[in-house]
Structure formats: structure tokens, C-alpha cells
Scaffold this motif. Sequence first.
Motif, PDB file in Angstrom:
ATOM      1  N   VAL A  78       0.590   4.175  -3.002  1.00 40.89           N
ATOM      2  CA  VAL A  78       0.209   5.603  -2.689  1.00 40.89           C
ATOM      3  C   VAL A  78       1.572   6.356  -3.313  1.00 40.89           C
ATOM      4  O   VAL A  78       1.476   7.327  -3.804  1.00 40.89           O
ATOM      5  CB  VAL A  78      -0.009   5.901  -1.416  1.00 40.89           C
ATOM      6  N   TRP A 104       0.864  -1.182  -0.128  1.00 47.13           N
ATOM      7  CA  TRP A 104       0.090  -0.198  -0.041  1.00 47.13           C
ATOM      8  C   TRP A 104       0.692   1.155   0.055  1.00 47.13           C
ATOM      9  O   TRP A 104       0.424   2.365  -0.605  1.00 47.13           O
ATOM     10  CB  TRP A 104      -0.972  -0.048   1.321  1.00 47.13           C
ATOM     11  N   ASP A 162     -10.468  -0.437  -7.477  1.00 46.47           N
ATOM     12  CA  ASP A 162     -10.158   0.897  -7.067  1.00 46.47           C
ATOM     13  C   ASP A 162     -11.157   1.289  -5.940  1.00 46.47           C
ATOM     14  O   ASP A 162     -10.768   1.728  -4.886  1.00 46.47           O
ATOM     15  CB  ASP A 162     -10.816   1.748  -8.364  1.00 46.47           C
ATOM     16  N   PRO A 177      -5.738   5.732 -10.757  1.00 45.77           N
ATOM     17  CA  PRO A 177      -5.709   4.205  -9.871  1.00 45.77           C
ATOM     18  C   PRO A 177      -6.046   3.107 -10.770  1.00 45.77           C
ATOM     19  O   PRO A 177      -5.589   2.034 -10.427  1.00 45.77           O
ATOM     20  CB  PRO A 177      -7.090   4.408  -9.003  1.00 45.77           C
ATOM     21  N   ALA A 207      -9.978   2.156  -2.163  1.00 44.96           N
ATOM     22  CA  ALA A 207     -10.708   3.325  -1.199  1.00 44.96           C
ATOM     23  C   ALA A 207     -11.449   3.182   0.023  1.00 44.96           C
ATOM     24  O   ALA A 207     -11.086   3.938   1.225  1.00 44.96           O
ATOM     25  CB  ALA A 207     -11.643   4.239  -2.252  1.00 44.96           C
ATOM     26  N   LYS A 243     -11.012  11.470  -2.627  1.00 47.22           N
ATOM     27  CA  LYS A 243     -11.143  10.125  -3.440  1.00 47.22           C
ATOM     28  C   LYS A 243      -9.560   9.730  -3.801  1.00 47.22           C
ATOM     29  O   LYS A 243      -8.614  10.760  -3.852  1.00 47.22           O
ATOM     30  CB  LYS A 243     -11.745  10.327  -4.681  1.00 47.22           C
ATOM     31  N   PRO A 244      -9.366   8.546  -4.361  1.00 48.17           N
ATOM     32  CA  PRO A 244      -7.900   8.190  -4.569  1.00 48.17           C
ATOM     33  C   PRO A 244      -7.340   8.859  -5.719  1.00 48.17           C
ATOM     34  O   PRO A 244      -6.406   9.124  -5.904  1.00 48.17           O
ATOM     35  CB  PRO A 244      -8.125   6.768  -5.033  1.00 48.17           C
ATOM     36  N   MET A 263      -4.579  11.529  -5.525  1.00 46.22           N
ATOM     37  CA  MET A 263      -2.961  11.212  -5.754  1.00 46.22           C
ATOM     38  C   MET A 263      -2.717  11.997  -7.211  1.00 46.22           C
ATOM     39  O   MET A 263      -1.403  12.387  -7.214  1.00 46.22           O
ATOM     40  CB  MET A 263      -2.626   9.610  -5.762  1.00 46.22           C
ATOM     41  N   TRP A 275      -7.561   3.400   1.485  1.00 42.19           N
ATOM     42  CA  TRP A 275      -7.230   4.729   1.440  1.00 42.19           C
ATOM     43  C   TRP A 275      -8.137   5.601   2.542  1.00 42.19           C
ATOM     44  O   TRP A 275      -7.333   6.424   3.241  1.00 42.19           O
ATOM     45  CB  TRP A 275      -7.748   5.237   0.054  1.00 42.19           C
TER      46      TRP A 275
END
Length: 387
Positions: free
Chosen positions: A202, A198, A287, A212, A291, A308-309, A312, A295
Motif C-alpha cells: 500500500v 501489505w 488484484d 495494482p 481487494a 477500489k485499490p 492508491m 484492502w
Amino acid sequence: MAPKPTKLPSGSWNTKVRLPDGSRRSITDPLKRVVEQKARDLEATFARGSSVVVDGKLTVGDWAAKWFAARRVAPNTAAKNDSHWRIHIKPRWASWPLAQIDRLDVQAWVNDMADAGLGAPTISAAYNLLSKMLADAVLSNKLHASPCVEVTLPRIVKPAERWLTRHEYDRIQLALANRTLQVPRTDRTEPDPLAPMWQAFVGLGCFSGLRPGELAGLDVEHIDFDRGLVRVEQVNTRYGMRDGGKTESASRLVPFPPEVGDLLWRWAGDRATGPLFTAPEGGRVEDRNFARRVWDPALREAGVAPGKPYLMRHTCASWLVQAGVPDREIQKILGHSSARLISVYAHLSPDAHESVRAAWASDPGAATHALHTPGKQESPSPGGLGL
């Protein structure tokens, strides 16, 4: 009838002719009479086409069945379209004859959706799908003209773009490194064995700007540790793996810094093939599950506002802009066909407002002095320029 031609700053003349499907065609020429003649010819062509006899009994539902069967779109697009058709369009329009729908009927439908509390993005998506469907009916001589013309849609208000600061990123990485899982049927927790993965996920997301789905689609062999590059070739979607990206520019080589290389090596340095990021149950990372399970808890633990992801990806864009990387280079890294995303962060560029600051530096009091010189018009604001 087309509006009268207007003269452009270039000196040419322009007018726009409305097409039967509701769109407009622009006509430009250095000569005004040429523009007028082309507009008349185009309208005459449409007038002759209006003699086509349409089937007055053909319903929207009948046409939709044929239309959907002939379309070739990506699985995720097809799924979204099917949802909008079943939930928002079919109940209202399926039994209506195509030829009996007018613009006010469509406007009333849009208003009803807004009154029912549907969000502006959902209303726009449903309307756009109906508009495409009816525009194709015009092209297929099933309808004289589309009623989806000058319909007022609710305004879509997008939230302000945000990104992670370096301190927020570091806190998220710390939260992921200390991530624990509940031991089944006990009140104990244990370290998450996938914590290094993880962290790498990220880290690569924030420094490379990969979407993602692009992160989840990576294989180990896509990572070039020696050169610090990742090769984007496929995307993992909820409907399975898809080759390439959203656009031609989405397939690309993207660099990553040594600190991300270290995270990736800790996770996958002993493997030569296979998916780079794997879900706890097997298969690739998905995804929505990422999340919900990883996340969101990491952001809470790190004391970072929810997002939300995709945050990034925006983080990567903002960091590169702040570092002064040229827009064209950022666009290539992000795999964008346009610089739209980069323009959101233009104000973060080191040279943003440089000309304004230079003007102040040359004579910082000139503007204020001019405003308060006798005979000059005073500024309407109490504080002059407010500087």
C-alpha cells in the motif's frame, strides 16, 4: 453528401465526409474549392465501391467467427470481448444476415439493453464491439456500410474522483500493521505474518502511483534501495504475467520516498530475487483477492470510505499535484501517454486560480462596484457575485 465547408478560425476551410464504416474523414485546406473537390472525389470513390456485391446470406455469427479468429489482442481484452459477444451480442444478432441490419435495428437493441437494466458502461462496451466488427466487414467488402452510425448510447456518469488524505493513509497503515487472521477451527485470532508486506504494498502504491497489476508484477531485483527507485517492467494479470505496460510509457523508473523504502526493506531487504509481493497461498498477489481479503477490511478498520485499490494510484496523482510537481513529471511517473488523469486534479494545484485571486487582490471591490453603479446592469443573483 458532405456538408458545405465551414471557415475555421485559422482561415482555412473544413468539411467532413462520412465513410462507409460510419466514421468521418476531415478535409482541410486554405482554399474552399479544393476542400469541395476533395470531398466530391472521396464520395465518388465510395459510390464506385457500392457496386460490390455482398453475400446476402452471411450472418453476423459467421462473420464473428472469422473476425475473432483473425484478431490479435491482449488476453484480458479477448476475455472481455468474448463475454460481451456471448452475453449481449450473440443472442440478438448471430442469426441475422449482415446486409439486413440497419441503424434503427441497432438503436432498438441498445434501447432494449437499457430497459433491461444494464449499466451504461456495459451497453457502450457491447455496442463498440459490434461497431468494430461491422466496420471491419465494410473494409472486407462483406457489407456496404456499417449501421452503427449516430446511435444514441446511454450517458456514462463517472463517480467523482477521490483520493486518500494523509491522515486516512496513516490510519490504513495502522490497520494493516495490526491486521489479524482467524485461527482455523477456533475462535482465536493471531497476527498476520504478511502484515509488513501489505504495508509495503500500500505504501508503494500510494507514493509511486503504480497500478495494482504493476505492483503485483514487481520482483525484488526491480527495487533500487540505494537510489529509491522501482523499475516497472511487467504486469501481473488474471491471465498471467505480461511484459511491459499498457503503453510504451508504462515501462519506467519511478521514485519512492525513504518511508516507503523502510517498509520495503523490512519486507524484502534480506532477499535478492523472486517476486516482491506474494499471495498467502503462494504465487503473486492477485488484484481481486487483495481487494477482498486485505484492502476492503483495512479501509473498514481505518474508518475510510470504500474504494477500489486503484484509489492508491489516484492518491499518488493528487498528492503530487498538491505538492506542485509539474504535470509532465507526474505523467512520466504514472506511465501515462496523456495527462488525462492529472487534469482531474488540476484544481488541487497550489497555483490553481492564481490569476483570479490576483485580480481580486489588485482591486477586490472593482467587480462588485461596477455591478451596482447606477446605469450598470444589476447582477441577476441576489448576492451580486456571491463572494
